[in-house]
Design an enzyme around this catalytic site. Sequence first.
Site, PDB file in Angstrom:
ATOM      1  N   GLY A   1       0.846  -1.311   0.149  1.00 25.81           N
ATOM      2  CA  GLY A   1      -0.133   0.034  -0.153  1.00 25.81           C
ATOM      3  C   GLY A   1       0.865   1.460  -0.042  1.00 25.81           C
ATOM      4  O   GLY A   1       1.802   1.364  -0.879  1.00 25.81           O
TER       5      GLY A   1
ATOM      6  N   SER B   1       5.922  -5.630  -0.986  1.00 22.82           N
ATOM      7  CA  SER B   1       5.894  -4.053  -1.479  1.00 22.82           C
ATOM      8  C   SER B   1       6.262  -3.221  -0.197  1.00 22.82           C
ATOM      9  O   SER B   1       7.341  -3.272   0.464  1.00 22.82           O
ATOM     10  CB  SER B   1       4.316  -3.809  -1.876  1.00 22.82           C
ATOM     11  OG  SER B   1       4.516  -2.464  -2.651  1.00 22.82           O
ATOM     12  N   ALA B   2       5.363  -2.407   0.151  1.00 21.27           N
ATOM     13  CA  ALA B   2       5.601  -1.605   1.638  1.00 21.27           C
ATOM     14  C   ALA B   2       5.989  -2.337   2.732  1.00 21.27           C
ATOM     15  O   ALA B   2       6.822  -2.079   3.542  1.00 21.27           O
ATOM     16  CB  ALA B   2       4.452  -0.575   1.733  1.00 21.27           C
TER      17      ALA B   2
ATOM     18  N   HIS C   1       8.933  -3.405  -6.321  1.00 23.01           N
ATOM     19  CA  HIS C   1       8.358  -2.867  -7.663  1.00 23.01           C
ATOM     20  C   HIS C   1       9.533  -2.378  -8.632  1.00 23.01           C
ATOM     21  O   HIS C   1       9.287  -1.280  -9.516  1.00 23.01           O
ATOM     22  CB  HIS C   1       7.218  -2.126  -7.642  1.00 23.01           C
ATOM     23  CG  HIS C   1       5.906  -2.466  -6.832  1.00 23.01           C
ATOM     24  ND1 HIS C   1       5.343  -3.207  -7.284  1.00 23.01           N
ATOM     25  CD2 HIS C   1       5.818  -2.294  -5.685  1.00 23.01           C
ATOM     26  CE1 HIS C   1       4.282  -3.564  -6.402  1.00 23.01           C
ATOM     27  NE2 HIS C   1       4.531  -2.754  -5.303  1.00 23.01           N
TER      28      HIS C   1
ATOM     29  N   GLU D   1       9.324  -7.093 -10.103  1.00 23.97           N
ATOM     30  CA  GLU D   1       8.102  -7.982  -9.670  1.00 23.97           C
ATOM     31  C   GLU D   1       8.044  -9.297  -9.983  1.00 23.97           C
ATOM     32  O   GLU D   1       8.585  -9.685 -11.039  1.00 23.97           O
ATOM     33  CB  GLU D   1       6.848  -7.258 -10.246  1.00 23.97           C
ATOM     34  CG  GLU D   1       6.464  -5.778  -9.664  1.00 23.97           C
ATOM     35  CD  GLU D   1       5.339  -5.380 -10.480  1.00 23.97           C
ATOM     36  OE1 GLU D   1       4.978  -5.698 -11.714  1.00 23.97           O
ATOM     37  OE2 GLU D   1       5.041  -4.074  -9.902  1.00 23.97           O
TER      38      GLU D   1
END
Lengths: 235, 235
Positions: free
Chosen positions: B90, B122-123, B159, B194
């Site tokens: 997020g 991700s985050a 990413h 990714e």
Amino acid sequence: MKKLLIASTSTLHGSGYLDYLLDELIHFFKSTKTIVFIPYARPGGLSHEEYTKIVQKAFRKIQKNIIGLHEFEDPKQAINQAEGIFVGGGNSYVLVDQLYKIDLLDTLKVALDSGTPYLGTSAGSNICGISMGTSNDMPIVHPQSFETLGVLPFNINPHYLDPNPDSKHMGETRETRIKEFHCYNKQAVIGLREGSFLSVQGKQITLKGALNARIFEQNKTPYEIEPDSDLSDLR
Amino acid sequence: MKKLLIASTSTLHGSGYLDYLLDELIHFFKSTKTIVFIPYARPGGLSHEEYTKIVQKAFRKIQKNIIGLHEFEDPKQAINQAEGIFVGGGNSYVLVDQLYKIDLLDTLKVALDSGTPYLGTSAGSNICGISMGTSNDMPIVHPQSFETLGVLPFNINPHYLDPNPDSKHMGETRETRIKEFHCYNKQAVIGLREGSFLSVQGKQITLKGALNARIFEQNKTPYEIEPDSDLSDLR
């Protein structure tokens, strides 16, 4: 009377630094011989000296002198006495961090509100909004606050980029990111595509350049506006 | 012994949430029945409840229970007692801000250092590095610090995106941004494409997935590493 030129980018693909804006700048800075340049955003990690040289070279084409703010003993006095101000792009965090460290934001705001002509590109445009909260940059330093000049009543997203329909990359699109911004912030955001700029004359704010811009308001579907649109009432 | 799975993304183009990782997760969480999910990064502004439901649905396929951290009265106790932890993606600023607000970073670090299996995407991967300074996200809230868990001795750029040679967009490439990061920060950065993830077992750090990763060290030319490369000595 406020007099600002707030550009998405300094440079268009295939042309030189500031080239696409030079005709506009001749007019914008017509009463200005010497411009104080704020090099703090340090694009690509350039030194203040290196960055200032690039800017001097571009403005030489329209017979303007450029002095880097780092060359002054007293930056506040330099801003107070400036005939014109240019803040170039680079990293918004580095720029804002430095502006806070030398306590220059209030001084800059007073100068802009009282009519010193101001050119911003990229990060230098981003800081004209209420906050730097719609920057695209990496958080490589930690500024004490994200609040910026607020000489515009909304936020800027420079280098606005449309989603690529062919992309298989799953990182967030710019539109998704701005939607997330509006979960925590109320102000409108203008996505300025490269080549677009805002012309501010007093309270009059107008979109300039050949391209549409994209407007994001909290709890509204984003929409496009055309060149010469009046943005004075956008909040 | 530390046991981490640190993924660039939760979702590959054309497949469902976490689908590409499920086989790996069966093995990774083989002694774990219930995983505590930290939904604070709120992708797209989702509520904690909405986000947790998406995660529950994915983990149901491999017979794991998911409880959102927001459901516990005492988040620190929940982390201390967790059999497994997942922090989803997020917005990194929103995630880190909330972790500081409830003073959870130290508790999380102790849990991870003492061997609670941890999945990040991700985050949730970005916060495993020394700082969130190589996040791609927008600064939509202002966390008190960018320092993060430091359970890895370097930083993550999730990413990771290669420059597009056909692009006429002049915004900075990811590589330029990371070069700027190294003007102010010393730690190495791994650009995880990714589909890539890091497997951490104690001090052993290994690149997994089908793709190369890109390594950025201060004052060095960036370079590529292949799957199964050992990253234990990267600093």
